[in-house]
Design a protein around this motif. Structure first.
Motif, PDB file in Angstrom:
ATOM      1  N   GLU A 112       0.841  -1.186   0.000  1.00 42.33           N
ATOM      2  CA  GLU A 112       0.000   0.000   0.000  1.00 42.33           C
ATOM      3  C   GLU A 112       0.884   1.247   0.000  1.00 42.33           C
ATOM      4  N   SER A 113       0.360   2.343  -0.522  1.00 42.35           N
ATOM      5  CA  SER A 113       1.161   3.562  -0.672  1.00 42.35           C
ATOM      6  C   SER A 113       1.704   4.065   0.657  1.00 42.35           C
ATOM      7  N   ALA A 114       0.996   3.882   1.749  1.00 47.32           N
ATOM      8  CA  ALA A 114       1.499   4.317   3.057  1.00 47.32           C
ATOM      9  C   ALA A 114       2.725   3.503   3.463  1.00 47.32           C
ATOM     10  N   GLU A 115       2.703   2.201   3.197  1.00 45.17           N
ATOM     11  CA  GLU A 115       3.866   1.365   3.508  1.00 45.17           C
ATOM     12  C   GLU A 115       5.073   1.827   2.699  1.00 45.17           C
ATOM     13  N   TYR A 116       4.838   2.089   1.424  1.00 50.50           N
ATOM     14  CA  TYR A 116       5.899   2.540   0.520  1.00 50.50           C
ATOM     15  C   TYR A 116       6.467   3.880   0.981  1.00 50.50           C
ATOM     16  N   ALA A 117       5.599   4.796   1.391  1.00 52.87           N
ATOM     17  CA  ALA A 117       6.031   6.149   1.770  1.00 52.87           C
ATOM     18  C   ALA A 117       7.022   6.126   2.924  1.00 52.87           C
ATOM     19  N   PHE A 118       6.821   5.229   3.872  1.00 47.67           N
ATOM     20  CA  PHE A 118       7.685   5.201   5.048  1.00 47.67           C
ATOM     21  C   PHE A 118       9.000   4.473   4.828  1.00 47.67           C
ATOM     22  N   GLU A 119       9.029   3.539   3.874  1.00 46.18           N
ATOM     23  CA  GLU A 119      10.262   2.787   3.640  1.00 46.18           C
ATOM     24  C   GLU A 119      10.149   1.999   2.340  1.00 46.18           C
ATOM     25  N   HIS A 120      11.123   2.216   1.439  1.00 49.41           N
ATOM     26  CA  HIS A 120      11.141   1.450   0.192  1.00 49.41           C
ATOM     27  C   HIS A 120      12.543   1.390  -0.381  1.00 49.41           C
ATOM     28  N   ILE A 121      12.708   0.545  -1.370  1.00 56.54           N
ATOM     29  CA  ILE A 121      13.982   0.400  -2.073  1.00 56.54           C
ATOM     30  C   ILE A 121      14.142   1.607  -2.988  1.00 56.54           C
ATOM     31  N   PRO A 122      15.299   2.286  -2.947  1.00 59.57           N
ATOM     32  CA  PRO A 122      15.492   3.450  -3.823  1.00 59.57           C
ATOM     33  C   PRO A 122      15.220   3.095  -5.290  1.00 59.57           C
ATOM     34  N   GLY A 123      14.438   3.931  -5.955  1.00 57.16           N
ATOM     35  CA  GLY A 123      14.123   3.733  -7.369  1.00 57.16           C
ATOM     36  C   GLY A 123      12.960   2.799  -7.632  1.00 57.16           C
ATOM     37  N   ALA A 124      12.386   2.194  -6.592  1.00 57.82           N
ATOM     38  CA  ALA A 124      11.260   1.269  -6.785  1.00 57.82           C
ATOM     39  C   ALA A 124      10.025   2.033  -7.260  1.00 57.82           C
ATOM     40  N   THR A 125       9.246   1.389  -8.096  1.00 58.14           N
ATOM     41  CA  THR A 125       7.980   1.941  -8.577  1.00 58.14           C
ATOM     42  C   THR A 125       6.865   1.434  -7.681  1.00 58.14           C
ATOM     43  N   SER A 126       6.073   2.347  -7.146  1.00 54.93           N
ATOM     44  CA  SER A 126       4.967   1.964  -6.261  1.00 54.93           C
ATOM     45  C   SER A 126       3.693   1.760  -7.070  1.00 54.93           C
ATOM     46  N   ILE A 127       3.213   0.515  -7.078  1.00 51.24           N
ATOM     47  CA  ILE A 127       1.912   0.185  -7.669  1.00 51.24           C
ATOM     48  C   ILE A 127       1.240  -0.797  -6.706  1.00 51.24           C
ATOM     49  N   PRO A 128       0.393  -0.301  -5.792  1.00 50.52           N
ATOM     50  CA  PRO A 128      -0.279  -1.214  -4.862  1.00 50.52           C
ATOM     51  C   PRO A 128      -1.010  -2.329  -5.615  1.00 50.52           C
ATOM     52  N   SER A 178      10.203  -7.035   4.776  1.00 48.68           N
ATOM     53  CA  SER A 178      10.274  -7.376   6.201  1.00 48.68           C
ATOM     54  C   SER A 178      11.697  -7.725   6.629  1.00 48.68           C
ATOM     55  N   GLU A 179      12.518  -8.168   5.669  1.00 50.64           N
ATOM     56  CA  GLU A 179      13.898  -8.525   5.993  1.00 50.64           C
ATOM     57  C   GLU A 179      14.901  -7.864   5.038  1.00 50.64           C
ATOM     58  N   TRP A 180      14.517  -6.752   4.435  1.00 46.98           N
ATOM     59  CA  TRP A 180      15.411  -6.044   3.509  1.00 46.98           C
ATOM     60  C   TRP A 180      16.515  -5.362   4.321  1.00 46.98           C
ATOM     61  N   ALA A 181      17.761  -5.806   4.141  1.00 43.41           N
ATOM     62  CA  ALA A 181      18.885  -5.301   4.931  1.00 43.41           C
ATOM     63  C   ALA A 181      19.768  -4.337   4.134  1.00 43.41           C
ATOM     64  N   PHE A 182      19.314  -3.916   2.964  1.00 49.74           N
ATOM     65  CA  PHE A 182      20.135  -3.075   2.103  1.00 49.74           C
ATOM     66  C   PHE A 182      19.597  -1.651   2.111  1.00 49.74           C
ATOM     67  N   ASP A 183      20.038  -0.823   1.152  1.00 55.20           N
ATOM     68  CA  ASP A 183      19.633   0.583   1.120  1.00 55.20           C
ATOM     69  C   ASP A 183      18.109   0.732   1.072  1.00 55.20           C
ATOM     70  N   LYS A 184      17.615   1.677   1.871  1.00 54.84           N
ATOM     71  CA  LYS A 184      16.196   2.009   1.899  1.00 54.84           C
ATOM     72  C   LYS A 184      16.078   3.521   1.908  1.00 54.84           C
ATOM     73  N   THR A 185      14.943   4.002   1.479  1.00 56.39           N
ATOM     74  CA  THR A 185      14.655   5.428   1.515  1.00 56.39           C
ATOM     75  C   THR A 185      13.192   5.594   1.899  1.00 56.39           C
ATOM     76  N   SER A 186      12.784   6.843   2.095  1.00 55.55           N
ATOM     77  CA  SER A 186      11.376   7.113   2.412  1.00 55.55           C
ATOM     78  C   SER A 186      10.966   8.401   1.728  1.00 55.55           C
ATOM     79  N   ASN A 187       9.678   8.657   1.723  1.00 57.97           N
ATOM     80  CA  ASN A 187       9.158   9.905   1.159  1.00 57.97           C
ATOM     81  C   ASN A 187       9.004  10.952   2.239  1.00 57.97           C
ATOM     82  N   GLN A 188       9.524  10.683   3.438  1.00 60.40           N
ATOM     83  CA  GLN A 188       9.383  11.591   4.571  1.00 60.40           C
ATOM     84  C   GLN A 188      10.540  12.566   4.664  1.00 60.40           C
TER      85      GLN A 188
END
Length: 188
Positions: A112-128, A178-188
């Motif tokens: 969901e877009s809220a999950e993506y906004a708080f934490e995602h893989i850099p460059g990932a495309t969000s499509i719930p 849930s177990e992504w241990a690499f680079d992450k970013t957020s929209n915050q």
């Protein structure tokens, strides 16, 4: 509208993937042909339960919204029809991290877009997952699509949908964010 059901499951207040997890467990205890009503408040449960029911071979009858509560109806199929399908191409988080350097890699985050906004893989495309059918045309069919969610359940359903739509290089990433241990970013 009054719908006759055999069982009711209260999944109100639970976020993905818990409504599906509880539904899956409950479906094991009911007989073929019986109808389960699932009460939920997570808006993502609409698409998630419909996709899960299809992949598990059950019949998703529909959803009725009553205020904040979503009433989903699922009819259990016969055991011979209920073999849950899994997307055949599964990769690990490590595999995806290695593939991120390639220009041919496209990460599709189906949370969901809220999950993506708080934490995602850099460059990932969000499509719930619930928007995937209408937005699949935004994806480049020549790229390798790595589909990610929180645990690998929604991404499995999304990978199956994308394959059905003709995408040939689709990979379900397990265990996902849930177990992504690499680079992450957020929209915050």
């Amino acid at each position: 509208m009054d719908i006759k059901t055999d069982f009711s499951l209260d999944a109100k207040g639970l976020a993905c993937p818990m409504p599906i997890v509880k539904t899956k467990k409950t479906m094991k205890d009911i007989e073929a042909g019986q109808v389960l009503e699932v009460l939920a408040t997570d808006q993502g449960s609409k698409a998630d339960l419909a996709a899960w029911a299809k992949s598990a071979g059950h019949q998703f009858l529909g959803t009725i919204e009553e205020g904040e509560v979503l009433k989903h109806y699922v009819r259990k199929s016969g055991d011979e029809d209920a073999q849950e399908k899994k997307h055949p191409n599964v990769v690990s988080n490590d595999d995806l991290n290695k593939a991120l350097d390639s220009e041919d890699t496209l990460v599709v985050d189906v949370r969901e877009s809220a999950e993506y906004a708080f934490e995602h893989i850099p460059g990932a495309t969000s499509i719930p997952l619930g928007e995937l059918d209408e937005r699949a045309g935004e994806l480049d069919e020549n790229k390798e699509l790595y589909v990610v969610c929180r645990t690998g359940n929604r991404s499995d359903m999304a990978a199956q949908k994308l394959s059905e739509k003709g995408f040939t290089k689709v990979y379900n990433v397990v265990p996902g964010m849930s177990e992504w241990a690499f680079d992450k970013t957020s929209n915050q």
